[in-house]
Design a protein around this motif. Structure first.
Motif, PDB file in Angstrom:
ATOM      1  N   THR A 408       0.838  -1.196   0.000  1.00  0.00           N
ATOM      2  CA  THR A 408       0.000   0.000   0.000  1.00  0.00           C
ATOM      3  C   THR A 408       0.875   1.249   0.000  1.00  0.00           C
ATOM      4  O   THR A 408       2.068   1.197   0.348  1.00  0.00           O
ATOM      5  CB  THR A 408      -0.913   0.039   1.233  1.00  0.00           C
ATOM      6  OG1 THR A 408      -0.097   0.133   2.420  1.00  0.00           O
ATOM      7  CG2 THR A 408      -1.777  -1.217   1.302  1.00  0.00           C
ATOM      8  N   TYR A 409       0.276   2.378  -0.361  1.00  0.00           N
ATOM      9  CA  TYR A 409       0.994   3.654  -0.276  1.00  0.00           C
ATOM     10  C   TYR A 409       1.418   3.929   1.167  1.00  0.00           C
ATOM     11  O   TYR A 409       2.518   4.432   1.415  1.00  0.00           O
ATOM     12  CB  TYR A 409       0.103   4.793  -0.769  1.00  0.00           C
ATOM     13  CG  TYR A 409      -0.023   4.892  -2.264  1.00  0.00           C
ATOM     14  CD1 TYR A 409       1.093   5.098  -3.073  1.00  0.00           C
ATOM     15  CD2 TYR A 409      -1.265   4.802  -2.883  1.00  0.00           C
ATOM     16  CE1 TYR A 409       0.978   5.194  -4.445  1.00  0.00           C
ATOM     17  CE2 TYR A 409      -1.397   4.902  -4.251  1.00  0.00           C
ATOM     18  CZ  TYR A 409      -0.270   5.101  -5.035  1.00  0.00           C
ATOM     19  OH  TYR A 409      -0.394   5.200  -6.406  1.00  0.00           O
ATOM     20  N   GLY A 410       0.533   3.615   2.117  1.00  0.00           N
ATOM     21  CA  GLY A 410       0.857   3.865   3.518  1.00  0.00           C
ATOM     22  C   GLY A 410       2.079   3.092   3.967  1.00  0.00           C
ATOM     23  O   GLY A 410       2.931   3.635   4.689  1.00  0.00           O
ATOM     24  N   GLN A 411       2.209   1.839   3.549  1.00  0.00           N
ATOM     25  CA  GLN A 411       3.365   1.042   3.926  1.00  0.00           C
ATOM     26  C   GLN A 411       4.631   1.570   3.277  1.00  0.00           C
ATOM     27  O   GLN A 411       5.697   1.612   3.904  1.00  0.00           O
ATOM     28  CB  GLN A 411       3.141  -0.422   3.535  1.00  0.00           C
ATOM     29  CG  GLN A 411       4.249  -1.360   4.007  1.00  0.00           C
ATOM     30  CD  GLN A 411       4.414  -1.344   5.508  1.00  0.00           C
ATOM     31  OE1 GLN A 411       3.452  -1.539   6.242  1.00  0.00           O
ATOM     32  NE2 GLN A 411       5.624  -1.106   5.983  1.00  0.00           N
ATOM     33  N   LEU A 412       4.544   1.986   2.016  1.00  0.00           N
ATOM     34  CA  LEU A 412       5.708   2.552   1.342  1.00  0.00           C
ATOM     35  C   LEU A 412       6.167   3.831   2.032  1.00  0.00           C
ATOM     36  O   LEU A 412       7.374   4.062   2.200  1.00  0.00           O
ATOM     37  CB  LEU A 412       5.371   2.832  -0.119  1.00  0.00           C
ATOM     38  CG  LEU A 412       5.160   1.608  -1.018  1.00  0.00           C
ATOM     39  CD1 LEU A 412       4.643   2.024  -2.382  1.00  0.00           C
ATOM     40  CD2 LEU A 412       6.453   0.810  -1.163  1.00  0.00           C
ATOM     41  N   ARG A 413       5.221   4.671   2.433  1.00  0.00           N
ATOM     42  CA  ARG A 413       5.595   5.905   3.133  1.00  0.00           C
ATOM     43  C   ARG A 413       6.198   5.603   4.497  1.00  0.00           C
ATOM     44  O   ARG A 413       7.138   6.277   4.941  1.00  0.00           O
ATOM     45  CB  ARG A 413       4.366   6.801   3.271  1.00  0.00           C
ATOM     46  CG  ARG A 413       3.908   7.407   1.958  1.00  0.00           C
ATOM     47  CD  ARG A 413       2.539   8.050   2.093  1.00  0.00           C
ATOM     48  NE  ARG A 413       2.078   8.588   0.820  1.00  0.00           N
ATOM     49  CZ  ARG A 413       0.812   8.828   0.525  1.00  0.00           C
ATOM     50  NH1 ARG A 413      -0.131   8.578   1.425  1.00  0.00           N
ATOM     51  NH2 ARG A 413       0.477   9.312  -0.659  1.00  0.00           N
ATOM     52  N   ALA A 414       5.649   4.586   5.178  1.00  0.00           N
ATOM     53  CA  ALA A 414       6.197   4.215   6.483  1.00  0.00           C
ATOM     54  C   ALA A 414       7.629   3.698   6.339  1.00  0.00           C
ATOM     55  O   ALA A 414       8.504   4.024   7.156  1.00  0.00           O
ATOM     56  CB  ALA A 414       5.307   3.154   7.135  1.00  0.00           C
ATOM     57  N   ASP A 415       7.889   2.894   5.306  1.00  0.00           N
ATOM     58  CA  ASP A 415       9.244   2.391   5.071  1.00  0.00           C
ATOM     59  C   ASP A 415      10.202   3.540   4.775  1.00  0.00           C
ATOM     60  O   ASP A 415      11.343   3.552   5.257  1.00  0.00           O
ATOM     61  CB  ASP A 415       9.250   1.397   3.908  1.00  0.00           C
ATOM     62  CG  ASP A 415       8.519   0.113   4.245  1.00  0.00           C
ATOM     63  OD1 ASP A 415       8.281  -0.140   5.444  1.00  0.00           O
ATOM     64  OD2 ASP A 415       8.162  -0.627   3.300  1.00  0.00           O
ATOM     65  N   HIS A 419      13.456   4.817   7.009  1.00  0.00           N
ATOM     66  CA  HIS A 419      14.784   5.046   6.444  1.00  0.00           C
ATOM     67  C   HIS A 419      15.279   6.447   6.775  1.00  0.00           C
ATOM     68  O   HIS A 419      16.437   6.629   7.197  1.00  0.00           O
ATOM     69  CB  HIS A 419      14.743   4.847   4.932  1.00  0.00           C
ATOM     70  CG  HIS A 419      16.032   5.182   4.244  1.00  0.00           C
ATOM     71  ND1 HIS A 419      17.139   4.370   4.319  1.00  0.00           N
ATOM     72  CD2 HIS A 419      16.396   6.258   3.480  1.00  0.00           C
ATOM     73  CE1 HIS A 419      18.131   4.910   3.622  1.00  0.00           C
ATOM     74  NE2 HIS A 419      17.704   6.054   3.112  1.00  0.00           N
ATOM     75  N   ALA A 420      14.395   7.438   6.605  1.00  0.00           N
ATOM     76  CA  ALA A 420      14.789   8.822   6.911  1.00  0.00           C
ATOM     77  C   ALA A 420      15.082   8.981   8.397  1.00  0.00           C
ATOM     78  O   ALA A 420      15.998   9.712   8.786  1.00  0.00           O
ATOM     79  CB  ALA A 420      13.678   9.784   6.484  1.00  0.00           C
ATOM     80  N   ARG A 421      14.315   8.279   9.239  1.00  0.00           N
ATOM     81  CA  ARG A 421      14.532   8.348  10.678  1.00  0.00           C
ATOM     82  C   ARG A 421      15.889   7.774  11.045  1.00  0.00           C
ATOM     83  O   ARG A 421      16.612   8.325  11.884  1.00  0.00           O
ATOM     84  CB  ARG A 421      13.419   7.591  11.382  1.00  0.00           C
ATOM     85  CG  ARG A 421      13.405   7.747  12.878  1.00  0.00           C
ATOM     86  CD  ARG A 421      12.302   6.909  13.500  1.00  0.00           C
ATOM     87  NE  ARG A 421      10.997   7.324  12.997  1.00  0.00           N
ATOM     88  CZ  ARG A 421      10.225   6.580  12.231  1.00  0.00           C
ATOM     89  NH1 ARG A 421      10.635   5.392  11.832  1.00  0.00           N
ATOM     90  NH2 ARG A 421       9.052   7.021  11.830  1.00  0.00           N
ATOM     91  N   THR A 422      16.254   6.679  10.381  1.00  0.00           N
ATOM     92  CA  THR A 422      17.563   6.082  10.632  1.00  0.00           C
ATOM     93  C   THR A 422      18.682   7.021  10.199  1.00  0.00           C
ATOM     94  O   THR A 422      19.684   7.192  10.897  1.00  0.00           O
ATOM     95  CB  THR A 422      17.678   4.741   9.885  1.00  0.00           C
ATOM     96  OG1 THR A 422      16.633   3.869  10.321  1.00  0.00           O
ATOM     97  CG2 THR A 422      19.015   4.089  10.146  1.00  0.00           C
ATOM     98  N   GLN A 423      18.505   7.651   9.041  1.00  0.00           N
ATOM     99  CA  GLN A 423      19.510   8.582   8.546  1.00  0.00           C
ATOM    100  C   GLN A 423      19.653   9.788   9.462  1.00  0.00           C
ATOM    101  O   GLN A 423      20.730  10.376   9.575  1.00  0.00           O
ATOM    102  CB  GLN A 423      19.144   9.056   7.138  1.00  0.00           C
ATOM    103  CG  GLN A 423      19.111   7.962   6.092  1.00  0.00           C
ATOM    104  CD  GLN A 423      20.465   7.350   5.850  1.00  0.00           C
ATOM    105  OE1 GLN A 423      20.765   6.255   6.307  1.00  0.00           O
ATOM    106  NE2 GLN A 423      21.315   8.076   5.142  1.00  0.00           N
ATOM    107  N   ALA A 424      18.542  10.186  10.105  1.00  0.00           N
ATOM    108  CA  ALA A 424      18.554  11.372  10.960  1.00  0.00           C
ATOM    109  C   ALA A 424      18.898  11.047  12.410  1.00  0.00           C
ATOM    110  O   ALA A 424      18.801  11.919  13.273  1.00  0.00           O
ATOM    111  CB  ALA A 424      17.204  12.070  10.898  1.00  0.00           C
ATOM    112  N   GLY A 425      19.273   9.807  12.700  1.00  0.00           N
ATOM    113  CA  GLY A 425      19.657   9.465  14.053  1.00  0.00           C
ATOM    114  C   GLY A 425      18.524   9.017  14.929  1.00  0.00           C
ATOM    115  O   GLY A 425      18.633   9.047  16.157  1.00  0.00           O
ATOM    116  N   GLY A 426      17.390   8.633  14.312  1.00  0.00           N
ATOM    117  CA  GLY A 426      16.306   8.037  15.082  1.00  0.00           C
ATOM    118  C   GLY A 426      15.359   9.004  15.720  1.00  0.00           C
ATOM    119  O   GLY A 426      14.625   8.631  16.630  1.00  0.00           O
ATOM    120  N   ARG A 427      15.314  10.277  15.290  1.00  0.00           N
ATOM    121  CA  ARG A 427      14.391  11.225  15.915  1.00  0.00           C
ATOM    122  C   ARG A 427      12.959  10.924  15.485  1.00  0.00           C
ATOM    123  O   ARG A 427      12.660  10.831  14.312  1.00  0.00           O
ATOM    124  CB  ARG A 427      14.764  12.655  15.505  1.00  0.00           C
ATOM    125  CG  ARG A 427      13.894  13.697  16.176  1.00  0.00           C
ATOM    126  CD  ARG A 427      14.387  15.088  15.867  1.00  0.00           C
ATOM    127  NE  ARG A 427      14.223  15.406  14.452  1.00  0.00           N
ATOM    128  CZ  ARG A 427      14.661  16.531  13.892  1.00  0.00           C
ATOM    129  NH1 ARG A 427      15.312  17.399  14.617  1.00  0.00           N
ATOM    130  NH2 ARG A 427      14.463  16.754  12.606  1.00  0.00           N
TER     131      ARG A 427
END
Length: 491
Positions: A408-415, A419-427
């Motif tokens: 779903t679009y929602g799952q793709l956005r969550a993934d 990824h962005a959260r990991t790149q940003a240090g988990g904020r």
């Protein structure tokens, strides 16, 4: 304020210099003045980080608020975030508009999500097993019927003897190049069935649903099983996108796949072949016939699909006519387009007087006007045609899919957010995660859009991101080609 030299309030010389600077700023054009303001902003770098994080969104949504993440077991505070420290006390997030005419960066991201969604249903991935490659699969195009002859690209309709009842010529006799503004315009506006066109667009989602229901019945008839039993033996999984033709009629591009009763994880029965699916699709589409709305405006015909139906099998391996990636890219392309491809407008219309001032062709104006007039009939009120007059009567979603087709679009956005959260240090900002933490947040909408200078800089950021992606794509293609060449010609 401390008196002394340089203070514009106590030093006359400084006051004159200060007033001169203010006068110069007032004399600048709006864009230049806004650029000066933006350049003097003390937290400009953080604002640039926000806009870069949105991909250069053309109409970002600004939020104010805070979030606190705590350990679920101990109650210890792990992270705190507040927009109080952000530029202007606000945070920019994407508008997520799919239309390229409204926001090119967000539409590009939406098209990318659509590509992965459709390709996963064809090739596997994103939670879908790769075995779906072996299931019967078709790429189908369902068109609208004719509402009257229109000019077409290339060799147009040949001229015939006589005139129509409105005194117009029967035919054109010219060759129209691609992009000619006359393409899609009726040969005779008086002969064109504008009421039927608008009502067909309005009924298009119902026609698609009727086609899917018919497809089960026609599969059952060809397999020799009961109509009730067939749904326990096979499942039709599909994803379809709506496209506007030049004449303003909607047609559908669809990927249709046959699964077993448990969806993509189960193979279809042996009798469910690609050839049987192809025959069932053709007969099911031809059998669809819906009664028009109960109105004196249109009551003599049935609403059907057009006779032009394209259906191409998608086979596993290199033997297929078109690849899974090509189909996914083709479908994704149309999610960023809408009614503007037919020359209409991408915003709702508030009054009939507004229609007269739209910068559209006479054909599109007639379609919008017809939708507005029909929307005023009490018996058609449920169609909400006035609210959808700018869409020429079409009220459906751009892309729809069955539940089991793929992710779903929602799952793709969550993934992507993970990824962005990991790149940003988990904020964590907006939601809880299933990692033993709880996030309490309060957010409030405070505005949207850019000032002139902000829009200019955001457009540059979006262009840089698009260029970098294109370079990366070309480098990947080059390296893949080199790898294939090395395999064919080992040292």
């Amino acid at each position: 304020m401390t008196p002394g030299p340089g203070n514009p309030w106590t030093d006359p010389t400084a006051r004159r210099a200060h007033l001169t600077r203010e006068a110069r700023l007032r004399a600048l054009p709006d864009l230049d003045r806004d650029l000066v303001r933006l350049g003097a902003m003390p937290d400009l770098n953080r604002w640039l980080e926000q806009i870069t994080a949105t991909g250069g969104c053309a109409h970002p949504v600004y939020l104010t608020g805070h979030s606190t993440t705590t350990d679920r077991a101990t109650g210890d505070v792990l992270r705190r975030y507040s927009t109080a420290t952000e530029p202007g006390g606000r945070l920019a997030v994407r508008c997520r508009n799919r239309r390229a005419s409204r926001c090119a960066p967000c539409s590009r991201e939406h098209s990318g999500d659509t590509f992965h969604l459709v390709r996963a249903g064809l090739s596997g991935g994103k939670g879908v097993p790769e075995s779906v490659r072996t299931h019967p699969r078709l790429f189908v195009t369902l068109t609208a019927p004719s509402f009257g002859p229109v000019h077409r690209a290339g060799t147009c309709h040949p001229v015939r003897r006589g005139c129509c009842e409105h005194g117009g010529r029967r035919g054109c006799g010219q060759a129209h190049p691609d992009g000619d503004v006359v393409t899609g315009q009726p040969l005779c506006a008086g002969c064109y069935d504008y009421v039927g066109h608008v009502l067909w667009n309005s009924a298009a989602p119902a026609l698609w649903k009727a086609f899917r229901d018919n497809l089960y019945h026609h599969l059952a008839a060809r397999a020799g099983v009961g109509r009730t039993a067939v749904r326990s033996l096979v499942r039709v999984s599909a994803a379809k996108v709506a496209e506007y033709q030049k004449r303003g009629a909607v047609h559908f591009h669809a990927v249709i796949r046959l699964d077993g009763p448990d969806g993509p994880t189960s193979p279809p029965p042996a009798w469910a072949t690609t050839d049987l699916l192809l025959e069932a699709v053709r007969s099911a589409a031809a059998a669809v016939a819906l009664a028009p709305p109960d109105s004196a405006a249109y009551s003599d015909v049935r609403l059907r699909f057009g006779t032009q139906l394209d259906a191409h099998p998608l086979t596993d391996g290199d033997g297929g006519r078109i690849t899974d990636e090509a189909v996914a890219a083709y479908v994704a392309k149309y999610t960023s387009k809408s009614v503007e491809t037919a020359g209409a407008v991408d915003r709702r219309i508030d009054s009939f007087a507004e229609i007269r001032h739209l910068k559209v062709t006479s054909h599109v104006r007639a379609l919008i006007s017809t939708a507005w007039r029909l929307g005023g009939l009490p018996e058609l009120e449920h169609l909400r045609l006035r609210a959808w007059a700018h869409m020429l009567g079409y009220r459906g979603h751009c892309l729809t899919k069955t539940r089991a087709y793929s992710t779903t679009y929602g799952q793709l956005r969550a993934d992507r957010a993970d990824h962005a959260r990991t790149q940003a240090g988990g904020r964590e900002l907006f939601a809880d995660r299933d990692d033993g933490t709880v996030t309490e947040a309060a957010w409030r909408f405070i505005g949207t859009g850019h000032t002139p200078a902000e829009a200019l800089i955001a457009a540059g950021i979006a262009e840089d991101i698009a260029t970098n992606r294109e370079i990366a794509r070309e480098e990947l293609a080059t390296s893949s080609q080199a790898a294939r060449s090395a395999v064919r010609s080992p040292a």
